[in-house]
Design an enzyme around this catalytic site. Sequence first.
Site, PDB file in Angstrom:
ATOM      1  N   SER A   1      -2.820  -7.795   3.105  1.00  0.00           N
ATOM      2  CA  SER A   1      -3.321  -7.665   4.472  1.00  0.00           C
ATOM      3  C   SER A   1      -3.711  -9.034   5.022  1.00  0.00           C
ATOM      4  O   SER A   1      -3.587  -9.293   6.211  1.00  0.00           O
ATOM      5  CB  SER A   1      -4.540  -6.745   4.498  1.00  0.00           C
ATOM      6  OG  SER A   1      -4.198  -5.510   3.913  1.00  0.00           O
TER       7      SER A   1
ATOM      8  N   HIS B   1       0.841  -1.207   0.000  1.00  0.00           N
ATOM      9  CA  HIS B   1       0.000   0.000   0.000  1.00  0.00           C
ATOM     10  C   HIS B   1       0.877   1.259   0.000  1.00  0.00           C
ATOM     11  O   HIS B   1       0.615   2.224  -0.739  1.00  0.00           O
ATOM     12  CB  HIS B   1      -0.868   0.063   1.261  1.00  0.00           C
ATOM     13  CG  HIS B   1      -1.859  -1.049   1.403  1.00  0.00           C
ATOM     14  ND1 HIS B   1      -1.790  -1.987   2.395  1.00  0.00           N
ATOM     15  CD2 HIS B   1      -2.969  -1.358   0.682  1.00  0.00           C
ATOM     16  CE1 HIS B   1      -2.806  -2.827   2.295  1.00  0.00           C
ATOM     17  NE2 HIS B   1      -3.533  -2.475   1.264  1.00  0.00           N
TER      18      HIS B   1
HETATM   19  P1  AMP Z   1      -6.540  -3.519  -0.408  1.00  0.00           P
HETATM   20  O1  AMP Z   1      -6.327  -2.786   0.883  1.00  0.00           O
HETATM   21  O2  AMP Z   1      -6.107  -4.951  -0.355  1.00  0.00           O
HETATM   22  O3  AMP Z   1      -7.923  -3.328  -0.968  1.00  0.00           O
HETATM   23  O4  AMP Z   1      -5.551  -2.864  -1.457  1.00  0.00           O
HETATM   24  C1  AMP Z   1      -5.569  -1.480  -1.717  1.00  0.00           C
HETATM   25  C2  AMP Z   1      -4.693  -1.209  -2.926  1.00  0.00           C
HETATM   26  O5  AMP Z   1      -3.353  -1.624  -2.639  1.00  0.00           O
HETATM   27  C3  AMP Z   1      -5.148  -1.981  -4.171  1.00  0.00           C
HETATM   28  O6  AMP Z   1      -4.988  -1.149  -5.311  1.00  0.00           O
HETATM   29  C4  AMP Z   1      -4.188  -3.131  -4.190  1.00  0.00           C
HETATM   30  O7  AMP Z   1      -3.998  -3.688  -5.470  1.00  0.00           O
HETATM   31  C5  AMP Z   1      -2.912  -2.494  -3.663  1.00  0.00           C
HETATM   32  N1  AMP Z   1      -2.024  -3.523  -3.138  1.00  0.00           N
HETATM   33  C6  AMP Z   1      -2.338  -4.509  -2.259  1.00  0.00           C
HETATM   34  N2  AMP Z   1      -1.264  -5.305  -2.048  1.00  0.00           N
HETATM   35  C7  AMP Z   1      -0.271  -4.822  -2.820  1.00  0.00           C
HETATM   36  C8  AMP Z   1       1.084  -5.218  -3.062  1.00  0.00           C
HETATM   37  N3  AMP Z   1       1.623  -6.289  -2.471  1.00  0.00           N
HETATM   38  N4  AMP Z   1       1.834  -4.481  -3.914  1.00  0.00           N
HETATM   39  C9  AMP Z   1       1.292  -3.385  -4.533  1.00  0.00           C
HETATM   40  N5  AMP Z   1       0.024  -2.966  -4.361  1.00  0.00           N
HETATM   41  C10 AMP Z   1      -0.747  -3.675  -3.522  1.00  0.00           C
END
Ligand code: AMP
Length: 282
Positions: free
Chosen positions: A188, A37
């Site tokens: 997460s 993130h």
């Molecule tokens: P989330 O909190 O899982 O909904 O993710 C929020 C944003 O962070 C989304 O655009 C995800 O694709 C991005 N994201 C989650 N994990 C990663 C990661 N390991 N590397 C890069 N971006 C990520």
Amino acid sequence: MIVFKKVNDIKLYIEKREKSNPPIAFVPTMGALHRGHISLIDTAKADKLFTVCSIFVNPTQFNNHQDFNKYPITIEKDIYLLEKAGCDVLFLPSAEEIYPDGQKKLAQYDLGYIETILEGKYRPGHFQGVCQVVQRLLEIVQPTVLYLGQKDYQQCMVIDKLINIMKSDIKLNICPTQRETNGLAMSSRNMRLNEAEKIQAQKIHETLQSIKNGLATHDPEELKRTAIDNLSANGFVVDYVEIADAKTLQPIENRDNTSTVVVLIAAYLNEVRLIDNLLITN
Ligand code: AMP
């Protein structure tokens, strides 16, 4: 960093911003923040944009109650990480702020076949929920650029489609997947894995890599079968392993050197569902 919890407050703040200020970069998240993130925040800051992050665990995109109830929440640490990264605004709404009329009669989107394959097939309704929350957040935050992670490859395609449906000119910046040193994609949900499972989970990235290496000489169907057998033998319950055209997500029958390919995996390790993907360009 300014923290807003109310839609009206953040809207007013954004409306009153000087027009000469940098354009708004938006990073929507569900919190339990990690380096993946923060890499999106870092990229937005490096692009010299005014950076707004949201943390909202969106109930309408969960098709599994247990997954929703067990979703990790680490808000104090999240605020610390965002402050440290220089994030300008955090939007931290309640479900009532996002869905003031309740969650029953929300918009439905015509996403086409993208909604019925891969994540869409195994998580029915998931992408409708993603669109419901993202449209609402985009209308509140009014960003110029939206920063998303490649980790959620199909979600990026769905949001691209949503932006088209909205007839919006918001730009997408899709940032590379951040990984642990053993290759495990940061997520997460990894917080729900114990130490042994975290080691076991690196098998997903290893499998993506071995498919990538095998594609020059092996048939995609054979590679998928071997990958599923291998993951299953290593304790995973596999939803899918797919080798697809990176633009359409349609399975490829053989390696065509002109098109970019994406390999995607979704599999459960005990109760935790993990997804990852790898782009193969020429
Ligand atoms: P989330 O909190 O899982 O909904 O993710 C929020 C944003 O962070 C989304 O655009 C995800 O694709 C991005 N994201 C989650 N994990 C990663 C990661 N390991 N590397 C890069 N971006 C990520």
